[in-house]
Design a protein around this motif. Structure first.
Motif, PDB file in Angstrom:
ATOM      1  N   ASP A  42      -6.586 -45.253 -32.053  1.00  0.00           N
ATOM      2  CA  ASP A  42      -5.797 -46.348 -32.616  1.00  0.00           C
ATOM      3  C   ASP A  42      -6.293 -46.702 -34.022  1.00  0.00           C
ATOM      4  OD1 ASP A  42      -4.192 -46.599 -30.379  1.00  0.00           O
ATOM      5  OD2 ASP A  42      -5.419 -48.171 -29.460  1.00  0.00           O
ATOM      6  N   ALA A  43      -7.611 -46.842 -34.153  1.00  0.00           N
ATOM      7  CA  ALA A  43      -8.189 -47.195 -35.452  1.00  0.00           C
ATOM      8  C   ALA A  43      -7.976 -46.081 -36.471  1.00  0.00           C
ATOM      9  CB  ALA A  43      -9.679 -47.496 -35.295  1.00  0.00           C
ATOM     10  N   LEU A  44      -8.073 -44.836 -36.019  1.00  0.00           N
ATOM     11  CA  LEU A  44      -7.877 -43.702 -36.924  1.00  0.00           C
ATOM     12  C   LEU A  44      -6.432 -43.658 -37.419  1.00  0.00           C
ATOM     13  CD1 LEU A  44      -9.621 -41.408 -38.042  1.00  0.00           C
ATOM     14  CD2 LEU A  44      -8.835 -39.982 -36.155  1.00  0.00           C
ATOM     15  N   ASP A  53      -7.322 -36.059 -42.755  1.00  0.00           N
ATOM     16  CA  ASP A  53      -8.100 -34.823 -42.594  1.00  0.00           C
ATOM     17  C   ASP A  53      -8.697 -34.729 -41.192  1.00  0.00           C
ATOM     18  OD1 ASP A  53      -7.522 -34.001 -45.150  1.00  0.00           O
ATOM     19  OD2 ASP A  53      -9.413 -34.703 -46.018  1.00  0.00           O
ATOM     20  N   ALA A  54      -9.159 -35.861 -40.664  1.00  0.00           N
ATOM     21  CA  ALA A  54      -9.729 -35.858 -39.312  1.00  0.00           C
ATOM     22  C   ALA A  54      -8.654 -35.557 -38.273  1.00  0.00           C
ATOM     23  CB  ALA A  54     -10.400 -37.199 -39.022  1.00  0.00           C
ATOM     24  N   LEU A  55      -7.487 -36.176 -38.412  1.00  0.00           N
ATOM     25  CA  LEU A  55      -6.395 -35.914 -37.474  1.00  0.00           C
ATOM     26  C   LEU A  55      -5.972 -34.450 -37.530  1.00  0.00           C
ATOM     27  CD1 LEU A  55      -4.199 -39.111 -38.021  1.00  0.00           C
ATOM     28  CD2 LEU A  55      -5.462 -38.520 -35.941  1.00  0.00           C
ATOM     29  N   ALA A  67      -0.674 -36.733 -29.946  1.00  0.00           N
ATOM     30  CA  ALA A  67       0.785 -36.750 -30.023  1.00  0.00           C
ATOM     31  C   ALA A  67       1.319 -38.169 -29.810  1.00  0.00           C
ATOM     32  CB  ALA A  67       1.375 -35.792 -28.990  1.00  0.00           C
ATOM     33  N   HIS A  68       0.715 -38.883 -28.868  1.00  0.00           N
ATOM     34  CA  HIS A  68       1.132 -40.278 -28.620  1.00  0.00           C
ATOM     35  C   HIS A  68       0.876 -41.142 -29.852  1.00  0.00           C
ATOM     36  CE1 HIS A  68       1.718 -44.076 -26.517  1.00  0.00           C
ATOM     37  NE2 HIS A  68       0.540 -44.471 -26.985  1.00  0.00           N
ATOM     38  N   GLN A  69      -0.266 -40.944 -30.508  1.00  0.00           N
ATOM     39  CA  GLN A  69      -0.575 -41.718 -31.711  1.00  0.00           C
ATOM     40  C   GLN A  69       0.423 -41.426 -32.829  1.00  0.00           C
ATOM     41  OE1 GLN A  69      -2.759 -44.127 -32.248  1.00  0.00           O
ATOM     42  NE2 GLN A  69      -3.597 -44.036 -30.169  1.00  0.00           N
TER      43      GLN A  69
END
Length: 546
Positions: free
Chosen positions: A276-278, A293-295, A323-325
């Motif tokens: 969520d935070a990302l 970049d992390a995702l 995928a949900h995010q």
């Protein structure tokens, strides 16, 4: 100053002073002293025990940043190759000192220097046989983030505290840091958290780098242990959920580095608050690029393992969470930003265009990397019948088509690479007995892709009127896309090969578009399903104005 090549006969404190003078000579603008200083420093760095002098130099007060960086870089080089610092009797004190100096550099915002020291710590951890592969992360965590038990037991200075933590690695005082206690402690000590994050970033590089001199069996054992360890997740969680842009950036860099091992940090899929935070960080001015970049790195890392995994595996669970995010948080937020910033319909420009205007071109490119990685990860499951990802994949493909049409050159080329290297390659690799239904399913996408490529090379009326049959007269952007299209539509040698998955009725349109884009004239041979054909293509520069 005359630099002596005989290092062993000079007193340690005098050598440290000479080292400092040589470093400053190297960084000076006086070319007459730079060369001898460089030669002396090269000899010094290659000498056994030079790392001790560099460590002593870091204890000196009022060092300039370039002096600290050179000393830290020299220590890292020694830790990668030399053997004497791997003595089990020296390891606790060495690691503790490196931890202290890292936090000192972080307090001074000397991030490049602290990263060099993190590389030194990682190299020692990878090489030192006294540290069991399965306990490397726990041991380093105990050194850099001492547990409440160690804090209560020592009530001493920072260095003594870290020495107590280092001793625990070797069984002198074993402690355990549970996740809630760790999170609370990290919130109270951001410098320790930043140092540990830099070590997490450095560990994958150290274990994979050829610069690290380590036995192959040890390298394999450490790599496997890092992949299986869940100790990184609480540290990453504390940083990403902190709201501190610098800590979020360091955590994202650690995630990217960890994914280079071939898998994301274990147990991240169980921390939905981290994701969520990302996702929220994607729209942050200072965090958009590292968060994207992390995702993208996590999506790429789970892609291969998910293709042959059951839905209960950590990789598949993480893919579901990501995928949900994207579907529930990231894309709706970008759609709202798109409407606010551009005030145009969502089908006229990709969401990344709003990021460009709001956060800059680097953020636009970073989100395009996320879209490419997500589409690549979801394409195979959707083609195999996982319908839950179908709506998200359709949105992502639409975004990548729009990127081909209207985005700036770098982002457009990134999208073209996805269509060429992932989408078409995946379709070509499918079994023949699956292609009949696939043709109907993907026909609309293939048509839209052809239209996007043609639209990308449209010339304005003025340019079209001035164009000739000579490709050198075409605008640079058109020539760049033409080169990409040549790779896209053709194999390495003529004739042009139409992928087997392309419907026959589309073949002529695809090749006609390709011929125009490539500047072909006359008869163009091409091949569909092994049968030769010939396309009559009169060409002139004005044909590019579709």
């Amino acid at each position: 100053m005359q630099y002596s090549a005989s290092l062993g006969v000079v007193a340690s404190n005098h050598l440290a002073a000479s080292l400092r003078e040589a470093i400053n000579a190297l960084y000076s603008q006086d070319h007459t002293i730079q060369r001898p200083a460089d030669a002396w420093l090269q000899t010094f760095r290659a000498s056994p025990g030079s790392w001790r002098v560099c460590l002593q130099l870091l204890d000196t007060s009022n060092l300039q940043e370039h002096e600290c960086y050179f000393a830290a870089n020299s220590i890292k080089a020694a830790c990668q190759r030399q053997q004497d610092m791997l003595d089990p009797g020296l390891l606790p004190e060495l690691l503790a000192k490196l931890a202290v100096h890292m936090q000192t550099c972080i307090h001074k915002h000397q991030w490049a220097t602290s990263q060099q020291l993190a590389g030194a710590v990682a190299a020692v951890a990878v090489r030192a046989t006294a540290m069991q592969p399965s306990s490397i992360l726990q041991g380093l965590q105990t050194i850099f983030i001492p547990s409440a038990a160690v804090v209560a037991a020592t009530h001493s200075s920072e260095q003594h505290l870290l020495l107590a933590g280092a001793a625990s690695v070797y069984g002198i005082q074993q402690t355990t840091v549970d996740s809630p206690a760790l999170g609370l402690q990290l919130q109270q000590d951001p410098a320790a958290l930043a140092a540990m994050l830099q070590v997490l970033s450095a560990l994958p590089d150290a274990v994979m780098s050829k610069q690290t001199s380590v036995h192959p069996d040890r390298r394999t054992a450490v790599t496997d242990s890092l992949k299986q360890s869940s100790c990184a997740a609480p540290v990453l969680r504390a940083a990403i959920c902190s709201g501190n842009p610098k800590l979020i950036t360091l955590a994202c860099q650690a995630v990217v580095s960890w994914c280079d091992l071939g898998c994301p940090p274990r147990c991240l899929e169980t921390h939905t608050d981290v994701l969520d935070a990302l996702s929220s960080a994607v729209l942050g001015r200072e965090t958009a690029v590292p968060a994207c970049d992390a995702l993208a790195a996590m999506l790429t890392a789970v892609k291969e393992s998910c293709s042959s995994s059951s839905s209960s595996t950590p990789s598949m669970q993480l893919l579901q969470q990501l995928a949900h995010q994207l579907q529930g948080n990231v894309l709706p937020a970008l759609a709202a930003e798109h409407l606010t910033v551009l005030q145009t319909a969502a089908d006229t420009a990709p969401y990344s265009a709003a990021l460009r205007l709001h956060l800059g071109p680097e953020a636009e490119a970073a989100f395009c990397r996320v879209a490419c990685a997500a589409a690549a990860a979801l394409l195979q499951p959707v083609l195999q019948g996982t319908v839950q990802y179908q709506p998200l994949l359709e949105v992502l493909l639409q975004q990548l088509l729009l990127s081909v049409c209207v985005s700036d050159d770098g982002v457009a080329m990134m999208a073209v690479d996805f269509w060429q290297d992932c989408y078409i390659a995946t379709l070509q690799a499918l079994p023949l007995d699956h292609q009949a239904s696939l043709l109907t399913q993907q026909q609309g996408v293939l048509k839209a892709l052809t239209g996007a490529l043609v639209q990308r090379t449209q010339l304005g009326p003025t340019a079209a009127a001035a164009a000739t049959a000579d490709a050198r007269d075409l605008p640079e952007e058109t020539r760049m896309v033409s080169i990409a299209c040549k790779t896209f539509f053709s194999c390495q040698r003529p004739p042009l090969q139409v992928p087997k998955c392309v419907p026959g009725r589309l073949a002529h349109k695809l090749l006609g578009s390709a011929a125009v884009l490539l500047g072909c004239s006359g008869k163009v041979p091409y091949c569909v399903n092994g049968k030769g054909h010939c396309l009559q293509t009169p060409f002139c520069g004005a044909c590019l104005h579709v």
